[in-house]
Design an enzyme around this catalytic site. Structure first.
Site, mmCIF file in Angstrom:
data_model
loop_
_atom_site.group_PDB
_atom_site.id
_atom_site.type_symbol
_atom_site.label_atom_id
_atom_site.label_comp_id
_atom_site.label_asym_id
_atom_site.label_seq_id
_atom_site.Cartn_x
_atom_site.Cartn_y
_atom_site.Cartn_z
ATOM 1 N N ARG A 138 -0.519 1.811 -10.059
ATOM 2 C CA ARG A 138 0.522 2.615 -9.394
ATOM 3 C C ARG A 138 1.860 2.506 -10.127
ATOM 4 O O ARG A 138 2.929 2.490 -9.511
ATOM 5 C CB ARG A 138 0.713 2.202 -7.929
ATOM 6 N N SER B 37 -0.376 5.867 1.457
ATOM 7 C CA SER B 37 -0.116 4.423 1.505
ATOM 8 C C SER B 37 1.368 4.171 1.285
ATOM 9 O O SER B 37 1.914 4.571 0.257
ATOM 10 C CB SER B 37 -0.883 3.704 0.398
ATOM 11 N N GLU C 73 5.249 1.664 -2.222
ATOM 12 C CA GLU C 73 4.721 2.510 -3.294
ATOM 13 C C GLU C 73 5.501 3.832 -3.293
ATOM 14 O O GLU C 73 5.692 4.463 -4.324
ATOM 15 C CB GLU C 73 3.235 2.767 -2.994
HETATM 16 P P1 FAD Z 1 6.722 13.898 -5.160
HETATM 17 O O1 FAD Z 1 6.565 13.182 -3.880
HETATM 18 O O2 FAD Z 1 7.359 15.241 -5.131
HETATM 19 O O3 FAD Z 1 7.534 12.976 -6.172
HETATM 20 C C1 FAD Z 1 7.198 11.629 -6.341
HETATM 21 C C2 FAD Z 1 8.101 11.020 -7.415
HETATM 22 O O4 FAD Z 1 7.812 11.600 -8.677
HETATM 23 C C3 FAD Z 1 9.584 11.310 -7.167
HETATM 24 O O5 FAD Z 1 10.323 10.185 -7.576
HETATM 25 C C4 FAD Z 1 9.895 12.503 -8.062
HETATM 26 O O6 FAD Z 1 11.238 12.535 -8.511
HETATM 27 C C5 FAD Z 1 8.947 12.269 -9.222
HETATM 28 N N1 FAD Z 1 8.448 13.536 -9.806
HETATM 29 C C6 FAD Z 1 7.669 14.454 -9.173
HETATM 30 N N2 FAD Z 1 7.345 15.432 -10.052
HETATM 31 C C7 FAD Z 1 7.941 15.128 -11.224
HETATM 32 C C8 FAD Z 1 7.984 15.769 -12.504
HETATM 33 N N3 FAD Z 1 7.363 16.922 -12.751
HETATM 34 N N4 FAD Z 1 8.710 15.183 -13.487
HETATM 35 C C9 FAD Z 1 9.367 14.016 -13.271
HETATM 36 N N5 FAD Z 1 9.367 13.374 -12.081
HETATM 37 C C10 FAD Z 1 8.655 13.929 -11.083
HETATM 38 N N6 FAD Z 1 -1.520 8.492 -4.271
HETATM 39 C C11 FAD Z 1 -2.480 7.871 -4.996
HETATM 40 O O7 FAD Z 1 -2.207 7.332 -6.081
HETATM 41 N N7 FAD Z 1 -3.764 7.832 -4.571
HETATM 42 C C12 FAD Z 1 -4.146 8.386 -3.398
HETATM 43 O O8 FAD Z 1 -5.324 8.334 -3.056
HETATM 44 C C13 FAD Z 1 -3.145 9.027 -2.589
HETATM 45 N N8 FAD Z 1 -3.467 9.561 -1.394
HETATM 46 C C14 FAD Z 1 -2.495 10.127 -0.621
HETATM 47 C C15 FAD Z 1 -2.847 10.649 0.625
HETATM 48 C C16 FAD Z 1 -1.893 11.252 1.430
HETATM 49 C C17 FAD Z 1 -2.291 11.791 2.777
HETATM 50 C C18 FAD Z 1 -0.561 11.363 0.964
HETATM 51 C C19 FAD Z 1 0.477 12.057 1.798
HETATM 52 C C20 FAD Z 1 -0.201 10.839 -0.267
HETATM 53 C C21 FAD Z 1 -1.157 10.214 -1.079
HETATM 54 N N9 FAD Z 1 -0.850 9.652 -2.330
HETATM 55 C C22 FAD Z 1 -1.815 9.060 -3.093
HETATM 56 C C23 FAD Z 1 0.530 9.700 -2.833
HETATM 57 C C24 FAD Z 1 0.887 11.036 -3.548
HETATM 58 O O9 FAD Z 1 -0.008 12.047 -3.215
HETATM 59 C C25 FAD Z 1 0.911 10.890 -5.079
HETATM 60 O O10 FAD Z 1 1.815 9.890 -5.469
HETATM 61 C C26 FAD Z 1 1.293 12.206 -5.769
HETATM 62 O O11 FAD Z 1 1.113 12.078 -7.168
HETATM 63 C C27 FAD Z 1 2.720 12.641 -5.497
HETATM 64 O O12 FAD Z 1 2.882 13.951 -6.006
HETATM 65 P P2 FAD Z 1 4.060 14.879 -5.531
HETATM 66 O O13 FAD Z 1 4.037 16.097 -6.401
HETATM 67 O O14 FAD Z 1 4.003 15.119 -4.092
HETATM 68 O O15 FAD Z 1 5.319 13.972 -5.919
HETATM 69 P P1 NAP Z 2 -10.616 1.213 1.458
HETATM 70 O O1 NAP Z 2 -11.818 1.819 0.799
HETATM 71 O O2 NAP Z 2 -10.626 0.980 2.927
HETATM 72 O O3 NAP Z 2 -10.234 -0.145 0.733
HETATM 73 C C1 NAP Z 2 -9.088 -0.895 1.143
HETATM 74 C C2 NAP Z 2 -8.397 -1.403 -0.102
HETATM 75 O O4 NAP Z 2 -9.258 -2.292 -0.780
HETATM 76 C C3 NAP Z 2 -8.046 -0.281 -1.036
HETATM 77 O O5 NAP Z 2 -6.662 -0.146 -1.011
HETATM 78 C C4 NAP Z 2 -8.611 -0.688 -2.383
HETATM 79 O O6 NAP Z 2 -7.612 -0.920 -3.355
HETATM 80 C C5 NAP Z 2 -9.303 -2.003 -2.159
HETATM 81 N N1 NAP Z 2 -10.709 -1.893 -2.591
HETATM 82 C C6 NAP Z 2 -11.754 -1.379 -1.898
HETATM 83 N N2 NAP Z 2 -12.888 -1.486 -2.618
HETATM 84 C C7 NAP Z 2 -12.537 -2.055 -3.796
HETATM 85 C C8 NAP Z 2 -13.244 -2.427 -4.962
HETATM 86 N N3 NAP Z 2 -14.576 -2.234 -5.062
HETATM 87 N N4 NAP Z 2 -12.571 -2.989 -5.981
HETATM 88 C C9 NAP Z 2 -11.243 -3.179 -5.911
HETATM 89 N N5 NAP Z 2 -10.507 -2.844 -4.822
HETATM 90 C C10 NAP Z 2 -11.150 -2.304 -3.787
HETATM 91 O O7 NAP Z 2 -9.335 2.099 1.081
HETATM 92 P P2 NAP Z 2 -8.822 3.470 1.696
HETATM 93 O O8 NAP Z 2 -7.537 3.239 2.328
HETATM 94 O O9 NAP Z 2 -9.913 4.193 2.415
HETATM 95 O O10 NAP Z 2 -8.520 4.283 0.351
HETATM 96 C C11 NAP Z 2 -9.557 4.629 -0.513
HETATM 97 C C12 NAP Z 2 -9.004 4.863 -1.909
HETATM 98 O O11 NAP Z 2 -8.038 5.916 -1.881
HETATM 99 C C13 NAP Z 2 -8.294 3.634 -2.456
HETATM 100 O O12 NAP Z 2 -8.544 3.546 -3.840
HETATM 101 C C14 NAP Z 2 -6.841 3.918 -2.200
HETATM 102 O O13 NAP Z 2 -5.983 3.345 -3.166
HETATM 103 C C15 NAP Z 2 -6.781 5.440 -2.296
HETATM 104 N N6 NAP Z 2 -5.723 5.959 -1.418
HETATM 105 C C16 NAP Z 2 -4.448 5.862 -1.855
HETATM 106 C C17 NAP Z 2 -3.414 6.332 -1.069
HETATM 107 C C18 NAP Z 2 -2.010 6.312 -1.588
HETATM 108 O O14 NAP Z 2 -1.152 6.912 -0.987
HETATM 109 N N7 NAP Z 2 -1.763 5.620 -2.656
HETATM 110 C C19 NAP Z 2 -3.679 6.907 0.162
HETATM 111 C C20 NAP Z 2 -4.997 6.941 0.588
HETATM 112 C C21 NAP Z 2 -6.020 6.472 -0.209
HETATM 113 P P3 NAP Z 2 -6.924 0.240 -4.261
HETATM 114 O O15 NAP Z 2 -5.971 0.917 -3.360
HETATM 115 O O16 NAP Z 2 -6.257 -0.566 -5.317
HETATM 116 O O17 NAP Z 2 -7.971 1.135 -4.769
#
Ligand code: FAD
Ligand code: NAP
Length: 336
Positions: A161, A236, A332
């Site tokens: 991340r 998250s 995050e």
């Molecule tokens: P924004 O929220 O618009 O911006 C995020 C940051 O990036 C800000 O600081 C902004 O200034 C910067 N930015 C955006 N676009 C640009 C650009 N073109 N150039 C320079 N800077 C920029 N994230 C995960 O990693 N894994 C997941 O599984 C995941 N699941 C999610 C589920 C839900 C329901 C939600 C709401 C979010 C989730 N996220 C997840 C977080 C999010 O979707 C990601 O971080 C996504 O990449 C953000 O994209 P955005 O365009 O909405 O960015």
């Molecule tokens: P989950 O499957 O319930 O697992 C809980 C946590 O345990 C996750 O955050 C994941 O870490 C870790 N995990 C599970 N299995 C793993 C493995 N085999 N090895 C290493 N780490 C493991 O998680 P969940 O909430 O349903 O999400 C599923 C996936 O979607 C995850 O990868 C999560 O990161 C991603 N997600 C991200 C966001 C976001 O906003 N960033 C939102 C929703 C879902 P990691 O998170 O490091 O993978």
């Protein structure tokens, strides 16, 4: 080319917070961006889908929304394909495009909200795959010098991340396009993470395709995660903390049921959701904001709250988890 003054960002952030920008502009192409930047002297905030930001106050600057569209297949060689995507393309629509061309690599990253341009910022990841696994390069405009740069993977500082765009280049770039190398054949599938294997088994799928894996990820996500169209959230809120092996062993004695994932010999990842739940905060509500009742890693906005309320709740969660486990959680989500 008109900037819209005093612009409500309500439709542009998935937390559903009603904060205003001093001015707003939706950028449709790179020339427009360069022309605009040459005139602006204010602070600039780049916005994609607003799915990873928390607006804690009105934005004292100009918000440039990335709406640059387009996907180009550049090169097909030795079973892989180089695809260049404009930063304003919706991430999930891009994943669907790759699936329609039978290009593998991004299937585990299905249904992540937001834009392609933001994907490298926190090196989006899910189900054991990160965007850096297929990333080749991105192009950006430096917001100060207006120079254009191409940044290859080795220079992006990708981590869990993390990237250089959250640190040294924080708020200094506008990412205009990203290129990914995807497989045409012999896809290596990652189905062991989370419930993917289980879902495939339930559907009697023995030899899954990339589309099957994507569908499994979509159904798991839809069943577990709150939909921002129904309840405000940014996914998250906290990163999963990484602790030392020593601290882990001490904690494991106290909490034998604690889930953990060793990263290497000296570091262990602990799911932040478990820490928050065990600190008794799953479903906890503080006014019009709260900790989601099915996924404790997600903070939610029930309506009529301010970003400051979400921040206060986040600090309460951080304090409670620290008191119980001596582990510090870090957001995050980008706090504006
Ligand atoms: P924004 O929220 O618009 O911006 C995020 C940051 O990036 C800000 O600081 C902004 O200034 C910067 N930015 C955006 N676009 C640009 C650009 N073109 N150039 C320079 N800077 C920029 N994230 C995960 O990693 N894994 C997941 O599984 C995941 N699941 C999610 C589920 C839900 C329901 C939600 C709401 C979010 C989730 N996220 C997840 C977080 C999010 O979707 C990601 O971080 C996504 O990449 C953000 O994209 P955005 O365009 O909405 O960015
Ligand atoms: P989950 O499957 O319930 O697992 C809980 C946590 O345990 C996750 O955050 C994941 O870490 C870790 N995990 C599970 N299995 C793993 C493995 N085999 N090895 C290493 N780490 C493991 O998680 P969940 O909430 O349903 O999400 C599923 C996936 O979607 C995850 O990868 C999560 O990161 C991603 N997600 C991200 C966001 C976001 O906003 N960033 C939102 C929703 C879902 P990691 O998170 O490091 O993978």
């Amino acid at each position: 080319m008109e900037l819209v003054p005093n612009f409500s960002l309500l439709p542009y952030n998935t937390f559903g917070l009603d904060q205003k920008a001093k001015a707003f502009y939706s950028v449709n192409d790179e020339n427009e961006l360069l022309a605009l930047l040459s005139k602006i002297k204010d602070n600039i905030y780049v916005l994609g889908g607003g799915s990873n930001i928390l607006l804690t106050k009105d934005v004292d600057g100009i918000v440039l929304h990335n709406n640059i569209q387009g996907i180009t297949i550049l090169e097909q060689m030795n079973g892989s394909t180089l695809v260049e995507v404009s930063g304003g393309v919706n991430w999930h629509e891009f994943v669907l495009f790759t699936l329609s061309k039978n290009l593998g690599g991004l299937e585990n990253l299905s249904l992540i909200p937001g834009t392609v341009g933001a994907a490298p910022i926190q090196n989006i990841g899910a189900y054991g795959v990160e965007q850096q696994d297929n990333f080749v390069y991105l192009e950006y405009v430096d917001l100060e010098t207006l120079k254009k740069y191409r940044c290859y993977k080795a220079d992006c500082g990708f981590g869990y991340r993390e990237s250089v765009f959250k640190h040294a280049l924080r708020q200094k770039t506008f990412i205009t396009k990203v290129a990914y190398n995807l497989t045409e054949t012999d896809h290596v599938l990652h189905t062991e993470y989370g419930a993917i294997d289980q879902v495939l088994k339930e559907k009697n799928i023995d030899n899954p395709t990339i589309k099957d894996v994507s569908n499994a990820v979509i159904s798991i996500r839809q069943s577990k995660l709150p939909n921002p169209n129904e309840i405000g959230n940014a996914g998250s809120f906290f990163k999963n903390p990484v602790i030392s092996q020593n601290q882990f062993e001490d904690l494991q004695t106290l909490y034998p049921m604690m889930p953990f994932y060793p990263l290497n010999e000296s570091n262990v990842k602990i799911p932040a959701g478990w820490l928050i739940e065990t600190a008794g905060l799953k479903g906890y509500r503080q006014g019009n904001v709260g900790v989601h009742n099915r996924q404790a890693l997600v903070l939610v906005h029930f309506g009529n709250a301010k970003g400051k309320d979400v921040l206060d709740l986040a600090n309460h969660v951080i304090d409670s988890v620290f008191k119980k486990f001596q582990i510090e959680l870090h957001p995050e989500v980008n706090i504006w």
